[in-house]
Design a protein around this motif. Structure first.
Motif, PDB file in Angstrom:
ATOM      1  N   ASP A   1       1.162  -1.370  -0.325  1.00 17.81           N
ATOM      2  CA  ASP A   1       0.345  -0.043   0.614  1.00 17.81           C
ATOM      3  C   ASP A   1       1.044   0.952  -0.418  1.00 17.81           C
ATOM      4  O   ASP A   1       0.441   2.419  -0.909  1.00 17.81           O
ATOM      5  CB  ASP A   1      -1.095  -0.084   1.738  1.00 17.81           C
ATOM      6  N   ALA A   2       2.181   1.106   0.739  1.00 16.48           N
ATOM      7  CA  ALA A   2       3.144   2.905   0.863  1.00 16.48           C
ATOM      8  C   ALA A   2       3.957   2.251  -0.544  1.00 16.48           C
ATOM      9  O   ALA A   2       3.794   4.338  -0.869  1.00 16.48           O
ATOM     10  CB  ALA A   2       4.364   2.419   2.223  1.00 16.48           C
ATOM     11  N   ALA A   3       3.839   1.623  -1.392  1.00 16.73           N
ATOM     12  CA  ALA A   3       4.797   2.044  -2.440  1.00 16.73           C
ATOM     13  C   ALA A   3       3.553   2.092  -3.672  1.00 16.73           C
ATOM     14  O   ALA A   3       3.980   2.793  -4.489  1.00 16.73           O
ATOM     15  CB  ALA A   3       5.390   0.230  -2.842  1.00 16.73           C
ATOM     16  N   TYR A   4       2.346   1.623  -3.394  1.00 14.61           N
ATOM     17  CA  TYR A   4       1.045   2.225  -4.158  1.00 14.61           C
ATOM     18  C   TYR A   4       1.177   4.313  -4.287  1.00 14.61           C
ATOM     19  O   TYR A   4       0.811   4.795  -4.512  1.00 14.61           O
ATOM     20  CB  TYR A   4       0.274   1.689  -4.434  1.00 14.61           C
ATOM     21  N   GLU A   5       0.783   4.407  -2.747  1.00 17.14           N
ATOM     22  CA  GLU A   5       0.205   5.927  -2.236  1.00 17.14           C
ATOM     23  C   GLU A   5       2.065   6.573  -2.601  1.00 17.14           C
ATOM     24  O   GLU A   5       1.538   7.544  -3.625  1.00 17.14           O
ATOM     25  CB  GLU A   5       0.368   5.641  -0.859  1.00 17.14           C
ATOM     26  N   ALA A   6       3.214   5.460  -3.427  1.00 16.91           N
ATOM     27  CA  ALA A   6       4.403   7.147  -3.296  1.00 16.91           C
ATOM     28  C   ALA A   6       3.984   6.818  -4.688  1.00 16.91           C
ATOM     29  O   ALA A   6       4.386   7.999  -5.744  1.00 16.91           O
ATOM     30  CB  ALA A   6       5.790   6.073  -3.127  1.00 16.91           C
ATOM     31  N   VAL A   7       3.693   6.454  -5.361  1.00 18.03           N
ATOM     32  CA  VAL A   7       3.049   6.613  -7.003  1.00 18.03           C
ATOM     33  C   VAL A   7       2.050   7.083  -7.672  1.00 18.03           C
ATOM     34  O   VAL A   7       1.954   8.486  -8.070  1.00 18.03           O
ATOM     35  CB  VAL A   7       3.008   4.706  -7.861  1.00 18.03           C
ATOM     36  N   GLY A   8       1.166   7.106  -6.439  1.00 18.82           N
ATOM     37  CA  GLY A   8       0.212   7.860  -6.480  1.00 18.82           C
ATOM     38  C   GLY A   8       0.413   9.893  -6.115  1.00 18.82           C
ATOM     39  O   GLY A   8      -0.063  10.413  -6.883  1.00 18.82           O
ATOM     40  N   ARG A   9       1.581   9.928  -5.177  1.00 17.91           N
ATOM     41  CA  ARG A   9       2.067  11.501  -4.744  1.00 17.91           C
ATOM     42  C   ARG A   9       2.849  11.519  -5.938  1.00 17.91           C
ATOM     43  O   ARG A   9       2.620  12.636  -6.231  1.00 17.91           O
ATOM     44  CB  ARG A   9       2.675  11.070  -3.925  1.00 17.91           C
ATOM     45  N   TRP A  10       3.236  10.850  -6.613  1.00 17.72           N
ATOM     46  CA  TRP A  10       4.223  11.072  -8.043  1.00 17.72           C
ATOM     47  C   TRP A  10       3.502  11.858  -9.170  1.00 17.72           C
ATOM     48  O   TRP A  10       3.910  12.606  -9.386  1.00 17.72           O
ATOM     49  CB  TRP A  10       4.559   9.857  -8.521  1.00 17.72           C
ATOM     50  N   PHE A  11       2.422  11.702  -9.704  1.00 16.55           N
ATOM     51  CA  PHE A  11       1.878  11.695 -10.562  1.00 16.55           C
ATOM     52  C   PHE A  11       0.338  12.667 -10.033  1.00 16.55           C
ATOM     53  O   PHE A  11       0.669  13.495 -10.359  1.00 16.55           O
ATOM     54  CB  PHE A  11       0.204  10.420 -11.070  1.00 16.55           C
ATOM     55  N   ALA A  12       0.626  12.880  -8.866  1.00 16.95           N
ATOM     56  CA  ALA A  12      -0.069  14.413  -8.082  1.00 16.95           C
ATOM     57  C   ALA A  12       1.322  15.432  -8.420  1.00 16.95           C
ATOM     58  O   ALA A  12       0.435  16.558  -9.030  1.00 16.95           O
ATOM     59  CB  ALA A  12      -0.439  14.317  -6.419  1.00 16.95           C
TER      60      ALA A  12
END
Length: 112
Positions: free
Chosen positions: A26-37
């Motif tokens: 979940d933390a890895a996917y959140e990091a990807v979401g932050r990158w896109f944001a």
């Protein structure tokens, strides 16, 4: 200039992602979401591709096209997604690629 950043998974990366616990994944996917944001002002389009086993490949040349299930490309790396970005130049595209928090390889190509 427009560039496409192709996010390329290796077998090792896929294995490590699969081995992660739920919180770590979940933390890895959140990091990807932050990158896109964080880069939303430069990203004109992006998508995550379906798993490689869902691919269909059409090989052209030499007579009739040959259609097979799966990607069957040489090597052990697959494109798992991409983002089209509008940036000033290649240096800016490289800066974005260097900050990508997931797949270990990002291929950059100019887009027209």
């Amino acid at each position: 200039m427009k560039y496409v950043l192709m996010f390329i998974e290796t077998e090792q990366f896929a294995t490590e992602l699969e081995a992660m616990g739920e919180l770590e994944r979940d933390a890895a996917y959140e990091a990807v979401g932050r990158w896109f944001a964080e880069h939303a002002d430069k990203i004109t389009h992006h998508t995550h591709l379906a798993p490689v086993h869902t691919a269909t490949t059409v090989r052209l040349g030499g007579g009739e096209p040959v259609i097979t299930d799966g990607p069957f490309v040489e090597g052990k790396e697959v494109v798992s997604g991409f983002a089209e970005v509008e940036v000033a130049d290649l240096d800016e595209a490289l800066k974005l690629a260097r900050s990508w928090p997931a797949c270990p390889i990002v291929e950059i190509r100019p887009a027209s």
